[in-house]
Design a protein around this motif. Structure first.
Motif, PDB file in Angstrom:
ATOM      1  N   ARG A  67      26.312  37.515  41.515  1.00 12.35           N
ATOM      2  CA  ARG A  67      27.149  37.133  40.127  1.00 12.35           C
ATOM      3  C   ARG A  67      26.827  35.589  39.768  1.00 12.35           C
ATOM      4  O   ARG A  67      27.076  35.386  38.638  1.00 12.35           O
ATOM      5  CB  ARG A  67      28.519  37.486  40.179  1.00 12.35           C
ATOM      6  N   CYS A  76      25.922  40.517  31.873  1.00  8.89           N
ATOM      7  CA  CYS A  76      25.431  40.176  33.294  1.00  8.89           C
ATOM      8  C   CYS A  76      24.645  41.454  33.783  1.00  8.89           C
ATOM      9  O   CYS A  76      25.157  42.233  34.542  1.00  8.89           O
ATOM     10  CB  CYS A  76      26.613  39.918  34.143  1.00  8.89           C
ATOM     11  N   TRP A 327      31.390  42.278  42.560  1.00  5.27           N
ATOM     12  CA  TRP A 327      30.780  42.549  41.016  1.00  5.27           C
ATOM     13  C   TRP A 327      32.060  42.885  40.280  1.00  5.27           C
ATOM     14  O   TRP A 327      31.932  43.278  39.323  1.00  5.27           O
ATOM     15  CB  TRP A 327      29.771  43.696  41.111  1.00  5.27           C
ATOM     16  N   LEU A 328      33.273  42.413  40.785  1.00  2.00           N
ATOM     17  CA  LEU A 328      34.306  42.659  39.776  1.00  2.00           C
ATOM     18  C   LEU A 328      34.382  42.091  38.448  1.00  2.00           C
ATOM     19  O   LEU A 328      33.805  41.001  38.523  1.00  2.00           O
ATOM     20  CB  LEU A 328      35.742  42.459  40.517  1.00  2.00           C
ATOM     21  N   GLY A 329      34.667  42.826  37.357  1.00  2.00           N
ATOM     22  CA  GLY A 329      34.708  42.272  35.960  1.00  2.00           C
ATOM     23  C   GLY A 329      33.521  42.426  35.317  1.00  2.00           C
ATOM     24  O   GLY A 329      33.331  42.057  33.997  1.00  2.00           O
ATOM     25  N   TYR A 330      32.507  43.333  35.721  1.00  2.00           N
ATOM     26  CA  TYR A 330      31.396  43.705  34.961  1.00  2.00           C
ATOM     27  C   TYR A 330      31.688  45.152  34.570  1.00  2.00           C
ATOM     28  O   TYR A 330      30.298  45.786  34.781  1.00  2.00           O
ATOM     29  CB  TYR A 330      30.103  43.300  35.808  1.00  2.00           C
ATOM     30  N   SER A 331      32.569  46.018  34.276  1.00  2.00           N
ATOM     31  CA  SER A 331      32.665  47.285  34.167  1.00  2.00           C
ATOM     32  C   SER A 331      31.981  47.474  32.702  1.00  2.00           C
ATOM     33  O   SER A 331      31.292  48.685  32.676  1.00  2.00           O
ATOM     34  CB  SER A 331      34.207  48.011  34.075  1.00  2.00           C
TER      35      SER A 331
END
Length: 366
Positions: A67, A76, A327-331
């Motif tokens: 990230r 991203c 990879w939290l936050g790239y849903s």
């Protein structure tokens, strides 16, 4: 009487009535109200599409392995590219990817050969695709023969699993649906009753419930020494569920055939199966193309429900990746990727069905 044969050539139509300008004038600015609505719709598209394009392409980051590579403030896509192998193959061993790739390549070549109109020996190709290819695909994906290492189905996942569920479901549901439709229209009370009960029960139960029943209840009806794979249970549930819907689509097509066609088949001395195979079903199936493809598209999208019984299809594997703390936050990127993949396959089926309708001249053109 003098005849003048020197006629002047026809003048071309005015430029403002042809081409893009003519189309826009006729469809978008044909009246003051339509002009106002066109301007408003154009403004709304501008304020929504421009930021979306800027986020998805202009400011997007594409390459990297973590990230930290996402620094531009846009999408991203590094999350997709870094985990693309897992999204395609699931938990399949990396050193055995070549087996899946061979199946993908063979499947693509067979589909292309069957879709392209001028392909020779289509009958042989179709027979190979329906009889030989499934055997080859099974031994390549699962193993167990020809010294191939066994890969348990709980390691299958991602796009590979989605395609397996969809293709097997589509190929098996159509013939079962045709048999159920014919049985529902049968004059034999036992056969008709069985088909009616089967269709109405499966159509009245949600697919989630069917998958739960296939996973939990189906093993209770087989001997204990028989091991029934979880993926096979899901396939059985999906095929039986979709067969019921397919049967109603086929029944609608059969009812649309004029009675005279049935009488003509009898007058030719054809028995029931010959009349159905040579006269009735070919006409009915042409009329049912939109309904059949609509059922196929619904089946392809319904494969994502197998998550509830522990199978990780494309959507589930992406959701699993989103739960990774790295990879939290790239849903948004993950779900956009899944939506795009599903759209490509569903749109492809839709376009092919429309081309098939035009080729067969079914009279259902829009």
């Amino acid at each position: 009487m003098i005849h003048n044969d020197n006629k002047l050539p026809d003048l071309p139509p005015p430029k403002n009535t042809t081409g893009i300008i003519g189309w826009a004038k006729e469809n978008l600015f044909s009246s003051p109200l339509n002009s106002i609505l066109t301007i408003i719709a154009g403004y709304l598209l501008y304020i929504s599409l421009v930021p979306a394009i800027e986020w998805a392409f202009v400011k997007a980051d594409w390459l990297g392995d973590s990230r930290e590579a996402c620094t531009s403030g846009g999408a991203c896509w590094v999350f997709i590219t870094a985990r693309l192998n897992q999204f395609i193959y699931g938990f399949y061993p990396e050193e055995l990817y070549w087996r899946v790739n061979i199946v993908f390549a063979m499947f693509s070549v067979l589909v292309a050969a069957l879709v392209i109109e001028r392909t020779p020996y289509k009958g042989w190709i179709a027979s190979f695709a329906l009889i030989v290819f499934p055997v080859i695909a099974f031994f390549l994906l699962y193993g167990g023969g020809f010294d191939l290492k066994i890969v348990e189905t709980h390691k299958w996942g991602g796009l590979m699993l989605t395609l397996v569920l969809a293709v097997v479901g589509i190929v098996a549901a159509l013939p079962f649906g045709i048999l159920l439709a014919l049985g529902r229209r049968s004059d034999m009370p036992v056969v008709k009753s069985f088909c009616v009960i089967f269709i109405e029960i499966w159509r009245g139960v949600p697919l989630i419930t069917v998958l739960f029943m296939a996973s939990v209840m189906l093993p209770l009806f087989i001997p204990e020494e028989v091991s029934f794979d979880k993926l096979l249970r899901a396939l059985v549930g999906i095929v039986m569920f979709q067969s019921a819907y397919m049967a109603e689509v086929v029944r609608g097509g059969l009812q649309a055939i004029p009675k005279g066609q049935y009488e003509a088949a009898k007058a030719l001395g054809l028995n029931y199966w010959k009349s159905m195979g040579l006269i009735i079903l070919p006409q009915a199936l042409k009329m049912m193309i939109p309904g059949i493809v609509n059922t196929f598209i619904a089946l392809f999208k319904d494969t994502s429900l197998v998550l509830i019984i522990g199978l990780f299809d494309l959507l589930a594997i992406v959701q699993a990746g989103l739960s990774d703390p790295k990879w939290l936050g790239y849903s948004v990127e993950g779900y956009v990727f899944v939506a795009f993949v599903f759209w490509v396959f569903c749109f492809g089926m839709s376009q092919y069905s429309q081309a098939l309708e035009r080729k067969l001249d079914t009279g259902h053109k829009s």
